[in-house]
Motif scaffolding. Structure first.
Motif, PDB file in Angstrom:
ATOM      1  N   ALA A 192     -29.111  45.624 -63.794  1.00 32.94           N
ATOM      2  CA  ALA A 192     -30.470  46.494 -63.303  1.00 32.94           C
ATOM      3  C   ALA A 192     -30.467  47.601 -63.889  1.00 32.94           C
ATOM      4  CB  ALA A 192     -30.532  46.335 -61.238  1.00 32.94           C
ATOM      5  N   PRO A 243     -23.495  43.685 -61.159  1.00 29.33           N
ATOM      6  CA  PRO A 243     -25.057  43.161 -61.599  1.00 29.33           C
ATOM      7  C   PRO A 243     -25.889  43.679 -62.269  1.00 29.33           C
ATOM      8  CG  PRO A 243     -24.518  43.440 -59.345  1.00 29.33           C
ATOM      9  CD  PRO A 243     -22.972  43.307 -59.582  1.00 29.33           C
ATOM     10  N   HIS A 301     -33.639  50.707 -62.950  1.00 34.67           N
ATOM     11  CA  HIS A 301     -35.034  51.511 -62.431  1.00 34.67           C
ATOM     12  C   HIS A 301     -35.368  52.508 -63.134  1.00 34.67           C
ATOM     13  CE1 HIS A 301     -36.323  52.621 -58.301  1.00 34.67           C
ATOM     14  NE2 HIS A 301     -37.758  52.494 -59.094  1.00 34.67           N
ATOM     15  N   ASN A 356     -31.078  38.554 -63.112  1.00 32.26           N
ATOM     16  CA  ASN A 356     -30.716  36.949 -62.316  1.00 32.26           C
ATOM     17  C   ASN A 356     -29.696  36.655 -62.483  1.00 32.26           C
ATOM     18  OD1 ASN A 356     -31.988  38.005 -60.077  1.00 32.26           O
ATOM     19  ND2 ASN A 356     -33.819  36.503 -61.735  1.00 32.26           N
ATOM     20  N   THR A 380     -34.352  43.431 -62.602  1.00 33.93           N
ATOM     21  CA  THR A 380     -32.832  43.022 -62.211  1.00 33.93           C
ATOM     22  C   THR A 380     -32.441  41.900 -63.298  1.00 33.93           C
ATOM     23  OG1 THR A 380     -33.757  42.184 -60.318  1.00 33.93           O
ATOM     24  CG2 THR A 380     -32.711  44.029 -60.091  1.00 33.93           C
ATOM     25  N   LEU A 428     -32.007  47.932 -69.495  1.00 32.73           N
ATOM     26  CA  LEU A 428     -31.701  47.008 -69.256  1.00 32.73           C
ATOM     27  C   LEU A 428     -31.172  46.222 -70.091  1.00 32.73           C
ATOM     28  CD1 LEU A 428     -31.486  45.371 -66.727  1.00 32.73           C
ATOM     29  CD2 LEU A 428     -32.661  43.715 -68.111  1.00 32.73           C
TER      30      LEU A 428
END
Ligand code: FES
Ligand code: FES
Lengths: 757, 168
Positions: free
Chosen positions: A595, A593, A597, A469, A467, A541
């Protein structure tokens, strides 16, 4: 990734590990450091007998003691039907695991758990243990693997019938299974041989020896939601095993991993956690449990002991033409020794046309064996590498040259069935031969030993979440306990892909409710497999970051490149760039945001090979062996954080040296362990060892973005052979029984001297 | 009956109540929540519980808490000076002298006790001094190097301060 291996800036460097400060200041929370207000203390009643039937178990007096809040026995564990004991026939066997954490009607080793008690404090719990009334019928027991295989040996399990033999035997025995591995035709192979060498070997069970004893805390809410805090090699393993043993849905359990003070394979199962959950459920209060060191020795681990008979055949020029072995491994009280892996790995470093290996998995009245670094391989390799040394001596050939002649190369079909692709075994031999250590002079009573080792390395299911920030720093969340610096390697790989400084990446390890499933930390898989998940997540990302930049510039994604942690493009003839921080700050404008996964099942773990050189001096009067110099060479693929890779090699070598020279369990005639402590179970200390030199050979694994191979297991394999070969050369007598403690070495020296007279 | 004990721990006056049979290790960890000091064996064989008691390096699992009456105790929590790590702590980080880290507090405390007595130990003096501290992860190589490196750093810093002090 735009950088090429030559200009990687993070992978291959040695930054201070992200969890370092916590670990040098005492702040890091290991399993026993975790506390909750109102927690009760749990304690376990253990069998004083090696083998006995439990005729009566009465806890009423203990329960009546003031301060005792809950007691559980095997009656409180759900019965697992035979057809649900395993998942698709694969280990572990949960019926056995259940009977191991609390004995049902028989105790099978001294230290076998019988009941668990939770009380207001440790003293009360300990006192209550003495108030449990148990009536035993003591049965004959068996500790030694060869004795356990005799037809008249006391039988541990009335229902255990040897698997892998047709027709199936009509009687139960202690031989749980027979395994056979055939490659080529050994009979024909031995017929071609000019020289045939045979030897019998024995090795003793050894404990993993992690300095942190098992400990855990459990808390159960009134709706059944259960929390467990513990150190293990896999929080998802703890969750799955507890759920299975206690018949609970997975969603009801959350396991939070605490720092782990060593595992080496020994923390890949559960002992205390299900008991703590049961006690917490029953008492309505959190329960903390902690093993004493004696309990660790009496009821956890060890690695299997073994009896091995082995034979090799070779031509006069040193070419190996046949190899054969019978391996008998002690499983401990329940089936499941890694004997199959011993059969597979023993001769894996060599290109031999004909190999036949037979393995027996044998139960004895000792704690159930557990994985220990490269499970099953060190003892089998000890036998094989000793025979190779005997051959080198017979042929008056350099032991490394002998290995080079027979070394498995890319394309070699290993006896266990696969064809090797890119491997670096030969390179480790060449590096060992070229090392100044190998040509250094030796004095009287000194000897030099060489041995190699092989481990498969594994991949497996792994998850990683990256992620961004709000300030442009990056979180890397994974699900694997950091057992020896993996936070650092995860951060380095993410930093490399994103082309940012590793200090801007913060790695974290999540609990079972905060990230998707991952297999446990073991099999040398984390840097490879979890590293792959991290690398892919970082690439995803990065792709998103380029999209966001394109959005902000109103240009096509293809126009955006990524360099030095920034998005670059040429917009209206002008070079523009956006840093991670500005992309993060503007994320709200570009879709929210940022991110990624990734969960995957990593394939293509590159096999690992190592070659060790060991110099010893043997005192001819006492038999005492001193390790003078030690060098470990290994193909590591690519060392992501070389200092921690070296550490793996050094630590593995030290454990292997302990296995070879000192470590063994002692039992009295009743099967009671005499040395359940670090004083008498002697692991190597600093003054026993020299510096351990390392050579990292890097033959990249093409299946990993950075060329990584697992490194953790291989280093414990060669030391047994390397030390034994060194002692044998120093004393002019073959040492085939471990540990080579002074009396054993002295006896072998005297026997050899008599033979020579 | 509980005993009332007054000590100084890491320079701070600290009082606690304990049972006569409690070990110093138990009190540090369970009563005072100073969990940096670890329990590896509770029998004096691993050194994970090392602390300094009135300038003596001891296994706190072998000391009764009541014996600590009026004593000065130093634990790993007191090694750093605020945010500034002790040179040993820094050297352990720089040399990757920890893998799992459970043995680290014990080694740091033991090594500091060594360097307080002997600022320039040889490799073998280091190895024998920390022979009571078990580490199962590292094979000791990097630990010994870290201790030697820290000794170096501390000698250099000291000689610099002495030199500076000697200037008129
Ligand atoms: S816990 Fe005190 S020496 Fe091991
Ligand atoms: S670093 Fe794990 S025991 Fe020393």
């Amino acid at each position: 990734m735009s950088r090429t291996p030559e200009n990687w800036r993070s992978v291959g460097t040695r930054p201070v590990r992200p969890d370092g400060i916590d670990k040098v200041t005492g702040r890091a929370v290991f399993s026993a450091d975790f506390n909750l207000p109102d927690a009760l203390h749990g304690a376990v009643l253990r069998s004083p007998f090696a083998h006995a039937r439990i005729l009566r178990l009465d806890t009423s007096r203990a329960m009546a003691l003031e301060g005792v809040k809950a007691i559980v026995t095997a009656r409180d564990l759900p019965l697992i039907p035979a057809d649900q004991a395993t998942t698709d026939g694969q280990p572990p066997d949960f019926r056995d695991m259940s009977a191991n954490i609390l004995a049902r009607d028989k105790v099978l080793y001294e230290g076998h758990a019988i009941a668990a008690i939770a009380a207001v404090d440790a003293q009360t719990a300990e006192h209550a243990l003495t108030l449990v009334d148990v009536e035993y019928e003591v049965l004959p027991h068996v500790i030694d693997v060869q004795q356990a295989m005799e037809p008249d040996a006391p039988v541990l399990h009335d229902s255990l019938v040897t698997q892998g033999i047709t027709p199936a035997p009509s009687h139960p025995s202690n031989i749980a299974s027979r395994h056979e591995q055939v490659h080529g035709d050994v009979e024909r192979g031995f017929a071609q041989a000019d020289i045939i060498l045979t030897e019998e070997f024995t090795t003793q069970p050894v404990h993993q020896g992690y300095i942190e004893p098992h400990a855990c805390m459990a808390r159960v809410a009134s709706d059944g939601q259960t929390d467990v805090w513990c150190s293990s090699q896999g929080q998802f393993m703890v969750r799955a095993y507890c759920a299975r043993l206690l018949d609970m849905p997975l969603s009801q359990i959350r396991v939070t991993p605490l720092e782990i003070g060593g595992g080496f394979g020994g923390k890949t199962t559960v002992y205390l956690e299900p008991l703590a959950i049961l006690l917490a459920r029953r008492s309505g209060r959190p329960v903390k449990m902690q093993m004493s060191r004696a309990e660790v020795f009496r009821a956890t681990g060890p690695a299997s002991g073994s009896y091995i008979s082995m034979k090799i055949g070779a031509l006069k020029d040193g070419t190996l033409v046949a190899a054969q072995g019978i391996l008998c491994y002690q499983a401990g009280a329940f089936p499941g020794s890694p004997v199959r892996l011993g059969c597979m790995t023993a001769f894996a470093p060599y290109d031999i046309a004909n190999v036949k290996m037979i393995g027996y998995d044998v139960v004895v009245n000792r704690p159930k064996s557990a994985a220990y670094r490269a499970p099953g391989a060190p003892m089998a390799s000890f036998a094989a590498e000793s025979l190779l040394d005997m051959l080198a001596l017979r042929l008056d050939m350099d032991p490394i040259d002998l290995r080079i002649r027979n070394a498995a190369r890319p394309g070699t079909r290993a006896a266990y069935g696969i064809s090797f692709k890119e491997i670096g075994y030969l390179e480790t031999l060449q590096a060992a031969k070229a090392h100044p250590h190998y040509s250094a002079p030796l004095a009287r009573n000194q000897g030099r030993g060489v041995a190699s080792g092989f481990w498969f390395n594994i991949g497996g299911q792994s998850s990683a979440a990256l992620t961004l920030n709000e300030d442009g720093t990056v979180m890397v969340t994974t699900a694997n306990p950091d057992i020896g610096g993996s936070r650092a390697s995860m951060a380095l790989m993410a930093a490399e892909v994103l082309e940012i400084d590793v200090s801007r990446v913060r790695p974290e390890i999540a609990d079972t409710s905060s990230i998707a499933y991952s297999d446990l930390t073991g099999g040398s898989r984390v840097t490879f497999a979890v590293g792959m998940a991290v690398t892919q997540a970082a690439s995803e990302l990065l792709a998103k970051l380029r999209e966001r930049a394109a959005m902000l510039w109103d240009t096509a994604v293809d126009e955006v490149t990524w360099r030095d942690g920034c998005a670059h493009a040429c917009v209206d003839g002008k070079d523009v760039q956006l840093s991670l921080a500005s992309l993060a700050a503007q994320a709200g404008k570009t879709g929210g945001p940022i991110a990624a996964h990734v969960s995957l099942n990593a394939q293509g773990a590159g096999p690992g090979f190592g070659t060790h050189i060991c110099d010893v001096e043997v005192d001819p009067d006492t038999g005492r062996v001193t390790v003078l110099r030690y060098t470990a060479v290994q193909d590591v693929g690519k060392a992501v954080h070389p200092a921690y890779v070296e550490g793996q090699l050094q630590g593995g070598a030290a454990q292997g040296i302990g296995w070879a020279l000192n470590e063994a369990y002692l039992y009295d005639d009743n099967g009671v362990q005499l040395n359940p402590g670090f004083l008498d179970y002697r692991m190597p200390v600093a003054s026993d060892l020299p510096m351990i030199d390392t050579v990292l050979v890097e033959v990249p694994n093409p299946r990993h973005p950075f060329g990584v191979r697992g490194v953790g297991e291989v280093p414990i394999i060669p030391p047994l052979g390397a030390v034994a070969n060194a002692v044998s050369r120093a004393t002019n007598a073959r040492h085939a029984d471990l540990p080579m403690s002074p009396p054993v070495v002295l006896k072998a020296i005297q026997r050899a001297a008599r033979k020579r007279r | 009956m509980k005993q009332h004990i007054c000590t100084h721990i890491n320079g701070e006056a600290t009082e606690f109540l304990c049972a006569t049979e409690d070990t110093l290790l138990q009190v540090l960890r369970d009563n005072l929540r100073l969990t940096g000091t670890k329990e590896g064996c509770a029998t004096g064989d691993c050194g994970a519980c090392s602390v300094v008691l009135d300038n003596r390096l001891v296994c706190s699992c072998l000391v009764l808490a009541v014996e600590a009456q009026h004593s000065r105790i130093e634990t790993v929590e007191g090694l750093a000076d605020g945010d500034t790590l002790h040179p040993l702590q820094q050297a352990f980080l720089d040399h990757a002298a920890l893998q799992c880290g459970i043995c680290t507090p014990g080694f740091l405390v033991a090594a500091k006790a060594l360097l307080d007595r002997n600022p320039s130990p040889s490799e073998s003096e280091v190895r024998f001094w920390v022979a009571g501290n078990l580490c199962r992860c590292t094979g000791y190589d990097k630990i010994v190097r870290a201790i030697l490196a820290a000794a170096d750093t501390m000698r250099n810093t000291n000689s610099r301060t002495t030199d500076a002090g000697a200037q008129p």
